[in-house]
Write an enzyme that holds these catalytic residues in place. Structure first.
Site, PDB file in Angstrom:
ATOM      1  N   ASN A  92      35.770  47.132  33.591  1.00 48.44           N
ATOM      2  CA  ASN A  92      35.618  45.806  32.984  1.00 48.44           C
ATOM      3  C   ASN A  92      34.784  44.965  33.945  1.00 48.44           C
ATOM      4  O   ASN A  92      35.293  44.487  34.955  1.00 48.44           O
ATOM      5  CB  ASN A  92      37.006  45.185  32.762  1.00 48.44           C
ATOM      6  CG  ASN A  92      36.918  43.763  32.238  1.00 48.44           C
ATOM      7  OD1 ASN A  92      35.847  43.295  31.850  1.00 48.44           O
ATOM      8  ND2 ASN A  92      38.049  43.062  32.223  1.00 48.44           N
ATOM      9  N   TRP A  93      33.515  44.807  33.611  1.00 46.72           N
ATOM     10  CA  TRP A  93      32.620  44.068  34.511  1.00 46.72           C
ATOM     11  C   TRP A  93      32.780  42.554  34.414  1.00 46.72           C
ATOM     12  O   TRP A  93      32.170  41.808  35.187  1.00 46.72           O
ATOM     13  CB  TRP A  93      31.162  44.448  34.218  1.00 46.72           C
ATOM     14  CG  TRP A  93      30.756  45.765  34.798  1.00 46.72           C
ATOM     15  CD1 TRP A  93      31.484  46.561  35.644  1.00 46.72           C
ATOM     16  CD2 TRP A  93      29.515  46.454  34.589  1.00 46.72           C
ATOM     17  NE1 TRP A  93      30.769  47.690  35.964  1.00 46.72           N
ATOM     18  CE2 TRP A  93      29.559  47.644  35.330  1.00 46.72           C
ATOM     19  CE3 TRP A  93      28.365  46.166  33.841  1.00 46.72           C
ATOM     20  CZ2 TRP A  93      28.487  48.554  35.346  1.00 46.72           C
ATOM     21  CZ3 TRP A  93      27.310  47.066  33.858  1.00 46.72           C
ATOM     22  CH2 TRP A  93      27.384  48.246  34.609  1.00 46.72           C
ATOM     23  N   LYS A  94      33.519  42.091  33.434  1.00 42.80           N
ATOM     24  CA  LYS A  94      33.706  40.645  33.243  1.00 42.80           C
ATOM     25  C   LYS A  94      32.343  39.926  33.228  1.00 42.80           C
ATOM     26  O   LYS A  94      31.380  40.482  32.719  1.00 42.80           O
ATOM     27  CB  LYS A  94      34.652  40.085  34.314  1.00 42.80           C
ATOM     28  CG  LYS A  94      35.953  40.893  34.375  1.00 42.80           C
ATOM     29  CD  LYS A  94      37.022  40.270  35.236  1.00 42.80           C
ATOM     30  CE  LYS A  94      38.244  41.182  35.241  1.00 42.80           C
ATOM     31  NZ  LYS A  94      39.364  40.618  35.970  1.00 42.80           N
ATOM     32  N   HIS A 126      42.490  40.298  26.763  1.00 40.97           N
ATOM     33  CA  HIS A 126      42.562  40.229  28.227  1.00 40.97           C
ATOM     34  C   HIS A 126      43.222  38.907  28.614  1.00 40.97           C
ATOM     35  O   HIS A 126      43.014  37.888  27.953  1.00 40.97           O
ATOM     36  CB  HIS A 126      41.153  40.331  28.824  1.00 40.97           C
ATOM     37  CG  HIS A 126      41.185  40.529  30.303  1.00 40.97           C
ATOM     38  ND1 HIS A 126      41.403  39.490  31.171  1.00 40.97           N
ATOM     39  CD2 HIS A 126      41.080  41.642  31.058  1.00 40.97           C
ATOM     40  CE1 HIS A 126      41.425  39.961  32.408  1.00 40.97           C
ATOM     41  NE2 HIS A 126      41.226  41.268  32.368  1.00 40.97           N
ATOM     42  N   GLU A 128      42.512  36.823  30.766  1.00 43.77           N
ATOM     43  CA  GLU A 128      41.560  35.727  30.958  1.00 43.77           C
ATOM     44  C   GLU A 128      41.210  35.077  29.620  1.00 43.77           C
ATOM     45  O   GLU A 128      40.983  33.876  29.535  1.00 43.77           O
ATOM     46  CB  GLU A 128      40.314  36.246  31.702  1.00 43.77           C
ATOM     47  CG  GLU A 128      40.629  36.486  33.177  1.00 43.77           C
ATOM     48  CD  GLU A 128      39.858  37.613  33.836  1.00 43.77           C
ATOM     49  OE1 GLU A 128      38.801  38.014  33.329  1.00 43.77           O
ATOM     50  OE2 GLU A 128      40.333  38.110  34.885  1.00 43.77           O
ATOM     51  N   GLU A 178      48.533  44.881  32.239  1.00 43.41           N
ATOM     52  CA  GLU A 178      47.887  44.180  33.347  1.00 43.41           C
ATOM     53  C   GLU A 178      48.698  42.938  33.722  1.00 43.41           C
ATOM     54  O   GLU A 178      48.524  41.875  33.104  1.00 43.41           O
ATOM     55  CB  GLU A 178      46.476  43.749  32.950  1.00 43.41           C
ATOM     56  CG  GLU A 178      45.562  44.895  32.580  1.00 43.41           C
ATOM     57  CD  GLU A 178      44.109  44.504  32.770  1.00 43.41           C
ATOM     58  OE1 GLU A 178      43.424  45.152  33.563  1.00 43.41           O
ATOM     59  OE2 GLU A 178      43.667  43.517  32.148  1.00 43.41           O
ATOM     60  N   GLY A 183      42.756  40.768  40.201  1.00 44.72           N
ATOM     61  CA  GLY A 183      41.813  40.137  41.123  1.00 44.72           C
ATOM     62  C   GLY A 183      42.455  39.519  42.345  1.00 44.72           C
ATOM     63  O   GLY A 183      41.817  38.725  43.045  1.00 44.72           O
ATOM     64  N   SER A 242      44.015  45.006  40.396  1.00 43.87           N
ATOM     65  CA  SER A 242      43.735  45.350  41.798  1.00 43.87           C
ATOM     66  C   SER A 242      43.821  46.847  42.089  1.00 43.87           C
ATOM     67  O   SER A 242      44.298  47.239  43.154  1.00 43.87           O
ATOM     68  CB  SER A 242      44.654  44.551  42.733  1.00 43.87           C
ATOM     69  OG  SER A 242      44.378  43.167  42.601  1.00 43.87           O
ATOM     70  N   GLY A 270      38.702  46.165  37.281  1.00 40.90           N
ATOM     71  CA  GLY A 270      37.801  45.022  37.398  1.00 40.90           C
ATOM     72  C   GLY A 270      36.922  45.144  38.635  1.00 40.90           C
ATOM     73  O   GLY A 270      35.940  45.886  38.659  1.00 40.90           O
ATOM     74  N   GLY A 271      37.291  44.443  39.700  1.00 41.17           N
ATOM     75  CA  GLY A 271      36.492  44.368  40.926  1.00 41.17           C
ATOM     76  C   GLY A 271      35.955  45.705  41.429  1.00 41.17           C
ATOM     77  O   GLY A 271      34.755  45.812  41.746  1.00 41.17           O
TER      78      GLY A 271
HETATM   79  P1  PGA Z   1      40.902  43.738  38.885  1.00 43.87           P
HETATM   80  O1  PGA Z   1      40.784  43.347  37.321  1.00 43.87           O
HETATM   81  O2  PGA Z   1      40.815  45.251  38.960  1.00 43.87           O
HETATM   82  O3  PGA Z   1      39.741  43.060  39.533  1.00 43.87           O
HETATM   83  O4  PGA Z   1      42.214  43.242  39.347  1.00 43.87           O
HETATM   84  C1  PGA Z   1      41.411  44.114  36.328  1.00 43.87           C
HETATM   85  C2  PGA Z   1      41.175  43.498  34.980  1.00 43.87           C
HETATM   86  O5  PGA Z   1      41.178  42.264  34.859  1.00 43.87           O
HETATM   87  O6  PGA Z   1      40.978  44.227  33.994  1.00 43.87           O
END
Ligand code: PGA
Length: 252
Positions: free
Chosen positions: A10-12, A98, A100, A170, A176, A213, A234-235
């Site tokens: 997930n590159w956001k 998600h 977010e 999640e 993050g 994470s 994500g990251g």
């Molecule tokens: P993260 O994000 O790996 O940076 O914690 C995961 C996500 O939001 O899907």
């Protein structure tokens, strides 16, 4: 039949023109084409066409992913993306619900359910995200909150679909933050989600991903658990070297 692992990136709201294609060619050098996992990369909408070309030219088993979709085929919805358009340009998988989106843009379960159904109806996989906040975790309500979110987000979703429904657990406090959930927490929650999916009539083959994470270092502790079928990353997924290392370590 065991479930094949899925490592979904997930590159956001990251990466600029050209960087999507460069990422896929670097990843192709780092990951074996016969890798025993499914991959998926979800970019911002304007990069989908670039990413599709790069993925099509790569031998990796990687799907093209979007980060959300609306439930209507078209209409007056400024800023949204039509599931019809996404499917037509070759999107194969959509992340929906998600945290977010749920928290920053106030998308309620009722809309999440419509979005999941819309993606599935157009032949795209839907990765439904669920997870509790820090406050809910601290007050011991995690399971109650997550299972209620699961049920409400699947409200519009038929138990049998041609496309694939994937669940991503999640915890919001783990996203993050560098503070991943412990394997004990994940084991318990994934077990509860698996049980609830069964009670709702969904297939035992439904994959449940952990997200929050994840790193090349901690992924083995999650993948060792029976009901963890991969990760939503994500990251770590922004760097092809780290993403490739996570895939490799996740399969040991
Ligand atoms: P993260 O994000 O790996 O940076 O914690 C995961 C996500 O939001 O899907």
């Amino acid at each position: 039949m065991s479930r094949k692992p899925l490592f979904a990136a997930n590159w956001k709201m990251n990466k600029l023109p050209g960087e999507g294609a460069a990422f896929v060619s670097a990843l192709t050098e780092l990951v074996d084409r016969g890798v025993a996992a499914d991959l998926m990369i979800a970019s911002q909408a304007p990069m989908l066409v670039e990413l599709k070309a790069a993925i099509s030219a790569s031998p990796l088993p990687c799907k093209l992913g979007a980060q959300n979709c609306h439930w209507l085929a078209s209409g007056a919805h400024t800023g949204e993306n039509s599931p019809e358009l996404l499917a037509k340009i070759g999107v194969q998988s959509v992340i929906i619900g998600h945290s977010e989106r749920r928290i920053l843009y106030r998308e309620p379960d009722s809309e999440v359910a419509l979005r999941v159904r819309a993606a599935l109806e157009r032949g795209m996989d839907a990765i439904l995200c669920i997870g509790e906040t820090k406050e809910q975790f601290d007050s011991g309500k995690s399971k109650e909150v997550v299972l209620a979110q699961l049920k409400a987000s699947l409200h519009e979703v038929p138990a049998r679909t041609e496309s694939e429904l994937v669940i991503a657990y999640e915890p919001v406090w783990a996203i993050g933050t560098g503070l991943a959930a412990t394997p004990e927490i994940v084991k318990e929650m994934h077990g509860a989600i698996r049980k609830e999916l069964g009670a709702l009539g969904y297939s035992t083959q439904t994959r449940i991903l952990y997200g929050g994470s994840t790193t090349p270092e901690n992924i083995p502790s999650f993948m060792a658990l029976e009901d963890v079928d991969g990760a939503l990353i994500g990251g770590t997924s922004l760097d092809p070297v780290k993403y490739a290392a996570l895939i490799k370590n996740g399969l040991i």
